[in-house]
Design a protein around this motif. Structure first.
Motif, mmCIF file in Angstrom:
data_model
loop_
_atom_site.group_PDB
_atom_site.id
_atom_site.type_symbol
_atom_site.label_atom_id
_atom_site.label_comp_id
_atom_site.label_asym_id
_atom_site.label_seq_id
_atom_site.Cartn_x
_atom_site.Cartn_y
_atom_site.Cartn_z
ATOM 1 N N ASP A 47 -3.825 -31.735 -27.922
ATOM 2 C CA ASP A 47 -2.780 -31.449 -26.934
ATOM 3 C C ASP A 47 -3.229 -30.393 -25.917
ATOM 4 O O ASP A 47 -2.480 -29.467 -25.595
ATOM 5 N N CYS A 48 -4.469 -30.517 -25.454
ATOM 6 C CA CYS A 48 -4.990 -29.566 -24.468
ATOM 7 C C CYS A 48 -4.556 -30.019 -23.081
ATOM 8 O O CYS A 48 -4.844 -31.136 -22.675
ATOM 9 N N TRP A 49 -3.870 -29.108 -22.337
ATOM 10 C CA TRP A 49 -3.367 -29.551 -21.028
ATOM 11 C C TRP A 49 -4.497 -29.722 -20.022
ATOM 12 O O TRP A 49 -4.380 -30.505 -19.098
ATOM 13 N N SER A 50 -5.620 -29.007 -20.235
ATOM 14 C CA SER A 50 -6.753 -29.199 -19.316
ATOM 15 C C SER A 50 -7.418 -30.553 -19.554
ATOM 16 O O SER A 50 -7.868 -31.209 -18.608
ATOM 17 N N CYS A 51 -7.492 -30.974 -20.821
ATOM 18 C CA CYS A 51 -8.129 -32.261 -21.134
ATOM 19 C C CYS A 51 -7.182 -33.441 -20.879
ATOM 20 O O CYS A 51 -7.640 -34.534 -20.525
ATOM 21 N N SER A 52 -5.877 -33.232 -21.073
ATOM 22 C CA SER A 52 -4.956 -34.368 -20.934
ATOM 23 C C SER A 52 -4.752 -34.751 -19.468
ATOM 24 O O SER A 52 -4.493 -35.908 -19.154
ATOM 25 N N ASP A 99 -15.538 -30.464 -20.139
ATOM 26 C CA ASP A 99 -15.290 -30.837 -21.529
ATOM 27 C C ASP A 99 -14.698 -29.654 -22.289
ATOM 28 O O ASP A 99 -14.813 -28.505 -21.862
ATOM 29 N N HIS A 100 -14.083 -29.944 -23.415
ATOM 30 C CA HIS A 100 -13.346 -28.923 -24.168
ATOM 31 C C HIS A 100 -14.287 -28.044 -24.997
ATOM 32 O O HIS A 100 -14.833 -28.485 -26.007
ATOM 33 N N TYR A 101 -14.436 -26.796 -24.556
ATOM 34 C CA TYR A 101 -15.218 -25.819 -25.321
ATOM 35 C C TYR A 101 -14.500 -24.483 -25.280
ATOM 36 O O TYR A 101 -13.749 -24.192 -24.360
ATOM 37 N N GLU A 137 -7.026 -22.568 -25.453
ATOM 38 C CA GLU A 137 -8.347 -22.495 -26.089
ATOM 39 C C GLU A 137 -9.448 -22.997 -25.172
ATOM 40 O O GLU A 137 -10.596 -22.552 -25.260
ATOM 41 N N HIS A 138 -9.121 -23.934 -24.274
ATOM 42 C CA HIS A 138 -10.108 -24.497 -23.347
ATOM 43 C C HIS A 138 -10.617 -23.353 -22.456
ATOM 44 O O HIS A 138 -9.851 -22.746 -21.710
ATOM 45 N N PHE A 139 -11.913 -23.050 -22.544
ATOM 46 C CA PHE A 139 -12.470 -21.885 -21.854
ATOM 47 C C PHE A 139 -12.086 -21.892 -20.373
ATOM 48 O O PHE A 139 -12.211 -22.910 -19.685
HETATM 49 ZN ZN LIG Z 1 -9.426 -28.998 -23.374
#
Ligand SMILES: [Zn+2]
Length: 194
Positions: free
Chosen positions: A54-59, A92-94, A137-139
């Motif tokens: 549920d990362c808003w940056s990735c979604s 990408d999610h890091y 959490e997404h840097f």
């Molecule tokens: Zn993310």
């Protein structure tokens, strides 16, 4: 309790604001009351996007993005009190602690490019940047444009002033985003700001 540091803290007390009131960078005066210090919350609540869920940056990867290359994207959300505020994020999610070497290698040069692109905007003297990481959490690194000559906005309180000052007009926000995106794209990546 978790440590000597934690055991010493004055939970429930209101600390005096006196060390800050009157300081040239502190934006409040008069009878400023500090909130009582809360007890620690352990384990800490999860941040947004923890574990990539549920990362808003990735979604919505392109939402608010004004520039991107193969590794990074720069996002500018909405007009606020400073001439320009943006976040730099890996595509990408890091987290910071698990950024792969190919991203840590380009992080420094990318910070330098973003800071210069923002500093070159007319009203800007300096680009502040920082990483908190307590929300998502997404840097993500925050970039905050410090307006020329506004010496009260030096230092960490610039983030408070961003909320206190009147928001810049939407057209100016768009124009600044276009200029920053175009300046970045001159040296790689693509401008997304219309
Ligand atoms: Zn993310």
């Amino acid at each position: 309790m978790t440590s000597d540091y934690h055991r010493r803290l004055p939970y429930g007390e209101r600390r005096s604001a006196e060390p800050l009131v009157g300081h040239p960078f502190f934006p409040f005066e008069g009878d400023v009351q500090v909130v009582p210090l809360d007890e620690p919350v352990l384990p800490e609540p999860t941040r947004g996007g923890e574990g990539g869920e549920d990362c808003w940056s990735c979604s919505e990867p392109d939402k608010d993005a004004i520039w991107r290359d193969a590794q990074w994207k720069l996002k500018a959300r909405k007009p606020s009190g400073l001439p320009f505020v943006a976040t730099l994020e890996p595509r990408d999610h890091y987290r910071l602690d698990n950024l792969p070497p190919e991203l840590t290698a380009t992080l420094g040069p990318t910070i330098q490019r973003v800071a210069k692109a923002i500093q070159d905007l007319d009203p800007v003297a300096r680009t502040h940047f920082n990483r908190w990481g307590d929300g998502s959490e997404h840097f993500h690194l925050w970039f905050l444009a410090r307006p020329l000559g506004m010496m009260q906005l030096r230092g960490a309180m610039i983030a408070i002033w961003d909320d206190l000052l009147p928001a810049i007009p939407a057209e100016e926000f768009t124009a600044n985003a276009r200029r920053v995106a175009a300046a970045l794209a001159e040296h790689g990546g693509e401008a997304l700001a219309g």
